[in-house]
Design a protein around this motif. Structure first.
Motif, PDB file in Angstrom:
ATOM      1  N   LEU A 139      -1.073   5.216   6.902  1.00  0.00           N
ATOM      2  CA  LEU A 139      -0.172   5.481   5.773  1.00  0.00           C
ATOM      3  C   LEU A 139      -0.494   6.787   5.064  1.00  0.00           C
ATOM      4  CD1 LEU A 139       0.013   1.898   4.200  1.00  0.00           C
ATOM      5  CD2 LEU A 139       1.804   3.080   5.488  1.00  0.00           C
ATOM      6  N   GLY A 140      -1.503   7.507   5.543  1.00  0.00           N
ATOM      7  CA  GLY A 140      -1.872   8.766   4.927  1.00  0.00           C
ATOM      8  C   GLY A 140      -2.543   8.591   3.571  1.00  0.00           C
ATOM      9  N   ILE A 141      -3.258   7.485   3.394  1.00  0.00           N
ATOM     10  CA  ILE A 141      -3.946   7.204   2.145  1.00  0.00           C
ATOM     11  C   ILE A 141      -5.432   7.484   2.324  1.00  0.00           C
ATOM     12  CG2 ILE A 141      -4.549   5.427   0.457  1.00  0.00           C
ATOM     13  CD1 ILE A 141      -1.940   3.999   1.218  1.00  0.00           C
ATOM     14  N   SER A 142      -5.960   8.399   1.544  1.00  0.00           N
ATOM     15  CA  SER A 142      -7.383   8.704   1.619  1.00  0.00           C
ATOM     16  C   SER A 142      -8.180   7.575   0.978  1.00  0.00           C
ATOM     17  CB  SER A 142      -7.681  10.012   0.877  1.00  0.00           C
ATOM     18  OG  SER A 142      -6.960  11.095   1.445  1.00  0.00           O
ATOM     19  N   LEU A 172       0.825  -1.205   0.000  1.00  0.00           N
ATOM     20  CA  LEU A 172       0.000   0.000   0.000  1.00  0.00           C
ATOM     21  C   LEU A 172       0.865   1.263   0.000  1.00  0.00           C
ATOM     22  CD1 LEU A 172      -2.827  -1.046   2.479  1.00  0.00           C
ATOM     23  CD2 LEU A 172      -3.100  -0.537   0.040  1.00  0.00           C
ATOM     24  N   ALA A 173       1.955   1.252   0.752  1.00  0.00           N
ATOM     25  CA  ALA A 173       2.842   2.423   0.771  1.00  0.00           C
ATOM     26  C   ALA A 173       3.446   2.669  -0.607  1.00  0.00           C
ATOM     27  CB  ALA A 173       3.943   2.233   1.811  1.00  0.00           C
ATOM     28  N   ALA A 174       3.838   1.599  -1.289  1.00  0.00           N
ATOM     29  CA  ALA A 174       4.408   1.748  -2.626  1.00  0.00           C
ATOM     30  C   ALA A 174       3.357   2.239  -3.619  1.00  0.00           C
ATOM     31  CB  ALA A 174       5.012   0.426  -3.086  1.00  0.00           C
ATOM     32  N   LEU A 175       2.137   1.738  -3.495  1.00  0.00           N
ATOM     33  CA  LEU A 175       1.061   2.218  -4.359  1.00  0.00           C
ATOM     34  C   LEU A 175       0.791   3.700  -4.107  1.00  0.00           C
ATOM     35  CD1 LEU A 175      -1.410  -0.799  -4.182  1.00  0.00           C
ATOM     36  CD2 LEU A 175      -0.170  -0.014  -6.206  1.00  0.00           C
TER      37      LEU A 175
END
Length: 268
Positions: free
Chosen positions: A263-266, A216-219
Protein backbone atom coordinates in the motif's frame (compact mmCIF):
# COMPACT_ATOMS: atom_id res chain seq x y z
CA UNK A 1 2.41 8.29 5.92
CA UNK A 2 4.59 6.41 8.36
CA UNK A 3 3.13 4.15 11.05
CA UNK A 4 4.90 2.75 14.07
CA UNK A 5 4.56 -0.99 14.53
CA UNK A 6 3.87 -2.37 17.98
CA UNK A 7 2.27 -5.47 19.40
CA UNK A 8 1.00 -7.32 22.43
CA UNK A 9 4.32 -8.89 23.34
CA UNK A 10 2.73 -11.29 25.82
CA UNK A 11 1.41 -13.12 22.75
CA UNK A 12 5.04 -14.14 22.17
CA UNK A 13 5.93 -15.40 25.63
CA UNK A 14 5.38 -14.68 29.30
CA UNK A 15 9.12 -13.95 29.57
CA UNK A 16 9.90 -10.29 28.76
CA UNK A 17 13.34 -11.11 27.40
CA UNK A 18 11.89 -13.60 24.92
CA UNK A 19 9.25 -11.04 24.01
CA UNK A 20 11.89 -8.43 23.24
CA UNK A 21 14.10 -10.84 21.32
CA UNK A 22 11.23 -11.60 18.93
CA UNK A 23 10.43 -7.90 18.55
CA UNK A 24 14.07 -7.18 17.74
CA UNK A 25 14.12 -9.93 15.12
CA UNK A 26 11.10 -8.26 13.51
CA UNK A 27 12.67 -4.77 13.69
CA UNK A 28 9.91 -3.60 16.02
CA UNK A 29 10.86 -0.91 18.51
CA UNK A 30 7.61 -0.74 20.53
CA UNK A 31 5.34 -3.05 22.46
CA UNK A 32 1.87 -2.79 23.95
CA UNK A 33 2.08 -3.89 27.56
CA UNK A 34 -0.71 -6.17 28.76
CA UNK A 35 1.22 -8.65 30.91
CA UNK A 36 4.61 -10.12 31.70
CA UNK A 37 5.54 -13.20 33.75
CA UNK A 38 1.81 -14.10 33.36
CA UNK A 39 0.94 -11.11 35.56
CA UNK A 40 -1.46 -8.48 34.22
CA UNK A 41 0.06 -5.01 34.10
CA UNK A 42 -2.64 -3.75 36.49
CA UNK A 43 -1.31 -6.19 39.09
CA UNK A 44 2.41 -5.42 38.76
CA UNK A 45 4.20 -4.91 42.03
CA UNK A 46 6.69 -2.08 42.32
CA UNK A 47 9.50 -4.61 41.94
CA UNK A 48 7.98 -6.11 38.79
CA UNK A 49 7.49 -2.69 37.24
CA UNK A 50 11.11 -1.79 37.95
CA UNK A 51 12.31 -5.11 36.51
CA UNK A 52 10.24 -4.64 33.35
CA UNK A 53 11.53 -1.12 32.86
CA UNK A 54 15.11 -2.37 33.28
CA UNK A 55 14.56 -4.91 30.48
CA UNK A 56 13.17 -2.17 28.25
CA UNK A 57 16.09 0.12 29.01
CA UNK A 58 18.55 -2.67 28.20
CA UNK A 59 17.07 -3.17 24.73
CA UNK A 60 15.86 0.33 23.82
CA UNK A 61 12.28 -0.86 23.24
CA UNK A 62 9.55 1.61 24.15
CA UNK A 63 5.93 1.18 25.22
CA UNK A 64 3.32 2.31 22.70
CA UNK A 65 0.39 1.86 25.07
CA UNK A 66 -0.72 0.14 28.24
CA UNK A 67 -3.09 -2.66 27.17
CA UNK A 68 -5.02 -2.32 30.38
CA UNK A 69 -8.11 -4.25 31.52
CA UNK A 70 -9.82 -1.07 32.74
CA UNK A 71 -13.56 -1.25 32.09
CA UNK A 72 -13.45 -4.94 31.21
CA UNK A 73 -15.68 -5.78 34.15
CA UNK A 74 -19.45 -6.11 34.61
CA UNK A 75 -21.33 -2.85 34.60
CA UNK A 76 -22.84 -3.61 37.99
CA UNK A 77 -19.43 -4.08 39.64
CA UNK A 78 -18.44 -1.33 42.11
CA UNK A 79 -16.81 1.64 40.39
CA UNK A 80 -14.50 2.73 43.22
CA UNK A 81 -11.98 -0.12 42.87
CA UNK A 82 -11.86 0.44 39.11
CA UNK A 83 -11.04 4.12 39.59
CA UNK A 84 -8.26 3.11 41.99
CA UNK A 85 -6.99 0.65 39.40
CA UNK A 86 -7.10 3.42 36.78
CA UNK A 87 -4.90 5.59 38.99
CA UNK A 88 -2.43 2.72 39.37
CA UNK A 89 -2.36 2.21 35.60
CA UNK A 90 -1.79 5.94 35.14
CA UNK A 91 1.25 5.71 37.41
CA UNK A 92 2.57 2.77 35.38
CA UNK A 93 2.02 4.61 32.09
CA UNK A 94 4.00 7.58 33.39
CA UNK A 95 6.80 5.33 34.62
CA UNK A 96 7.06 3.61 31.23
CA UNK A 97 6.79 6.76 29.14
CA UNK A 98 3.51 6.30 27.30
CA UNK A 99 0.45 8.54 27.19
CA UNK A 100 -1.98 5.96 25.75
CA UNK A 101 -4.02 3.52 27.86
CA UNK A 102 -6.46 1.05 26.30
CA UNK A 103 -9.80 0.83 28.08
CA UNK A 104 -13.23 -0.78 27.69
CA UNK A 105 -16.79 0.35 28.39
CA UNK A 106 -18.05 -2.36 30.76
CA UNK A 107 -19.90 -5.62 30.08
CA UNK A 108 -23.63 -5.07 29.78
CA UNK A 109 -25.84 -7.51 31.74
CA UNK A 110 -26.60 -10.51 29.48
CA UNK A 111 -29.87 -10.29 27.62
CA UNK A 112 -30.42 -6.61 28.35
CA UNK A 113 -30.39 -3.88 25.68
CA UNK A 114 -27.20 -1.79 25.97
CA UNK A 115 -29.17 1.44 25.49
CA UNK A 116 -30.86 0.84 28.85
CA UNK A 117 -27.49 1.40 30.52
CA UNK A 118 -26.25 4.29 28.36
CA UNK A 119 -26.28 6.98 31.06
CA UNK A 120 -24.50 4.78 33.60
CA UNK A 121 -21.78 3.85 31.12
CA UNK A 122 -21.23 7.46 30.08
CA UNK A 123 -20.95 8.51 33.72
CA UNK A 124 -18.42 5.76 34.41
CA UNK A 125 -16.33 6.53 31.35
CA UNK A 126 -16.40 10.23 32.19
CA UNK A 127 -14.98 9.42 35.64
CA UNK A 128 -12.16 7.43 34.04
CA UNK A 129 -11.52 10.21 31.51
CA UNK A 130 -11.28 12.75 34.30
CA UNK A 131 -8.46 10.79 35.90
CA UNK A 132 -6.75 10.46 32.52
CA UNK A 133 -7.05 14.19 31.84
CA UNK A 134 -5.49 14.99 35.19
CA UNK A 135 -2.52 12.79 34.24
CA UNK A 136 -2.35 14.02 30.59
CA UNK A 137 -3.21 10.55 29.33
CA UNK A 138 -5.39 9.44 26.42
CA UNK A 139 -7.80 6.57 27.00
CA UNK A 140 -8.10 4.57 23.78
CA UNK A 141 -11.49 2.85 23.96
CA UNK A 142 -11.45 -0.59 22.36
CA UNK A 143 -14.59 -2.02 20.82
CA UNK A 144 -15.07 -5.42 22.44
CA UNK A 145 -17.95 -7.86 22.02
CA UNK A 146 -20.61 -7.60 24.75
CA UNK A 147 -19.40 -4.34 26.30
CA UNK A 148 -21.50 -1.20 25.78
CA UNK A 149 -19.21 0.09 23.04
CA UNK A 150 -19.15 -2.97 20.80
CA UNK A 151 -20.81 -1.35 17.77
CA UNK A 152 -19.66 1.73 15.84
CA UNK A 153 -22.67 3.88 16.76
CA UNK A 154 -22.33 3.22 20.48
CA UNK A 155 -18.56 3.80 20.36
CA UNK A 156 -19.10 7.17 18.71
CA UNK A 157 -21.96 8.04 21.04
CA UNK A 158 -19.81 7.25 24.06
CA UNK A 159 -16.89 9.40 22.94
CA UNK A 160 -19.01 12.38 21.88
CA UNK A 161 -21.14 12.23 25.02
CA UNK A 162 -18.19 12.12 27.41
CA UNK A 163 -16.78 14.97 25.32
CA UNK A 164 -13.23 14.82 26.64
CA UNK A 165 -9.99 14.91 24.65
CA UNK A 166 -8.81 12.25 27.11
CA UNK A 167 -11.21 9.67 25.59
CA UNK A 168 -10.52 8.57 22.02
CA UNK A 169 -10.80 5.32 20.04
CA UNK A 170 -8.69 2.34 19.13
CA UNK A 171 -9.97 0.40 16.14
CA UNK A 172 -10.17 -3.40 16.37
CA UNK A 173 -11.57 -4.75 13.12
CA UNK A 174 -11.73 -8.37 14.28
CA UNK A 175 -13.88 -7.42 17.26
CA UNK A 176 -16.30 -5.58 14.98
CA UNK A 177 -16.55 -8.69 12.79
CA UNK A 178 -17.59 -10.70 15.87
CA UNK A 179 -20.48 -8.26 16.28
CA UNK A 180 -21.64 -8.60 12.68
CA UNK A 181 -20.14 -5.26 11.61
CA UNK A 182 -18.20 -4.67 8.39
CA UNK A 183 -15.25 -2.78 9.89
CA UNK A 184 -14.37 -0.45 7.04
CA UNK A 185 -17.78 -0.11 5.44
CA UNK A 186 -19.73 0.46 8.65
CA UNK A 187 -17.28 1.61 11.35
CA UNK A 188 -14.25 3.39 9.95
CA UNK A 189 -15.94 6.56 8.73
CA UNK A 190 -17.84 7.03 11.96
CA UNK A 191 -14.81 6.54 14.20
CA UNK A 192 -11.97 8.03 12.15
CA UNK A 193 -12.29 11.48 13.80
CA UNK A 194 -11.49 9.88 17.17
CA UNK A 195 -9.05 7.18 16.11
CA UNK A 196 -5.61 7.28 17.74
CA UNK A 197 -4.61 3.60 17.55
CA UNK A 198 -5.14 0.55 15.37
CA UNK A 199 -5.11 -3.11 16.41
CA UNK A 200 -4.67 -5.93 13.92
CA UNK A 201 -5.64 -9.53 14.75
CA UNK A 202 -6.23 -11.09 11.33
CA UNK A 203 -3.52 -13.28 9.82
CA UNK A 204 -2.72 -13.37 7.02
CA UNK A 205 -3.58 -9.69 7.42
CA UNK A 206 -5.81 -8.59 4.58
CA UNK A 207 -7.61 -11.90 4.24
CA UNK A 208 -10.88 -12.73 5.95
CA UNK A 209 -13.59 -10.25 6.87
CA UNK A 210 -11.58 -7.57 8.67
CA UNK A 211 -11.16 -5.25 5.65
CA UNK A 212 -7.62 -4.53 6.84
CA UNK A 213 -6.41 -3.35 3.43
CA UNK A 214 -9.29 -0.94 2.99
CA UNK A 215 -8.81 0.49 6.47
CA UNK A 216 -5.05 0.91 6.09
CA UNK A 217 -5.47 2.53 2.67
CA UNK A 218 -7.97 5.01 4.10
CA UNK A 219 -5.67 5.78 7.02
CA UNK A 220 -2.85 6.36 4.54
CA UNK A 221 -4.98 8.78 2.56
CA UNK A 222 -5.98 10.64 5.74
CA UNK A 223 -2.38 11.02 6.91
CA UNK A 224 -2.57 8.78 9.98
CA UNK A 225 0.78 8.69 11.82
CA UNK A 226 -0.02 6.55 14.86
CA UNK A 227 0.60 3.05 16.12
CA UNK A 228 -0.46 -0.20 14.45
CA UNK A 229 -0.45 -2.91 17.09
CA UNK A 230 -0.41 -6.66 16.42
CA UNK A 231 -2.65 -8.93 18.49
CA UNK A 232 -2.70 -12.12 16.38
CA UNK A 233 -4.36 -14.64 18.76
CA UNK A 234 -3.07 -17.48 16.54
CA UNK A 235 -2.71 -20.30 19.06
CA UNK A 236 -5.17 -19.24 21.73
CA UNK A 237 -7.83 -16.56 22.08
CA UNK A 238 -9.91 -15.57 25.05
CA UNK A 239 -11.81 -12.71 26.59
CA UNK A 240 -8.79 -11.48 28.56
CA UNK A 241 -5.92 -12.24 26.21
CA UNK A 242 -4.41 -14.55 23.64
CA UNK A 243 -1.26 -16.36 22.59
CA UNK A 244 0.59 -16.83 19.31
CA UNK A 245 4.13 -17.91 20.24
CA UNK A 246 7.31 -16.45 18.71
CA UNK A 247 6.81 -18.07 15.31
CA UNK A 248 3.15 -17.11 15.06
CA UNK A 249 3.84 -13.54 16.08
CA UNK A 250 6.62 -13.32 13.48
CA UNK A 251 4.26 -14.60 10.77
CA UNK A 252 1.70 -11.98 11.73
CA UNK A 253 4.34 -9.25 11.67
CA UNK A 254 5.63 -10.28 8.26
CA UNK A 255 2.11 -10.48 6.85
CA UNK A 256 1.28 -6.98 8.07
CA UNK A 257 4.54 -5.54 6.71
CA UNK A 258 3.79 -7.08 3.32
CA UNK A 259 0.45 -5.29 3.14
CA UNK A 260 1.93 -2.01 4.32
CA UNK A 261 4.60 -2.25 1.64
CA UNK A 262 2.02 -3.06 -1.03
CA UNK A 263 0.00 0.00 0.00
CA UNK A 264 3.04 2.27 -0.02
CA UNK A 265 2.87 2.86 3.74
CA UNK A 266 6.20 3.36 5.47
CA UNK A 267 6.68 1.71 8.85
CA UNK A 268 9.21 1.88 11.64
Amino acid sequence: MTVTLSGFADEISADPREQLATLAAESMTHLELRSAWSVNVADFTGEQLAAFRAVLDDTGVRVSAIGSPIGKIPLDAPLGPELDRMRRIADIARELGTSIVRVFSFFVPPGEPPERHRVQVIDRMAALAEIAAERTLILAHENEKEIFGDTPDRCADLITSVDSPALRATFDAANFVQCGVRPFDEAYGLLRPYLVYLQVKVVPAGLGDGQVRETLAALRDSGFEGFVSLEPHLAQAGRYGGFSGPEGFARASQSLKLILNELGISWR
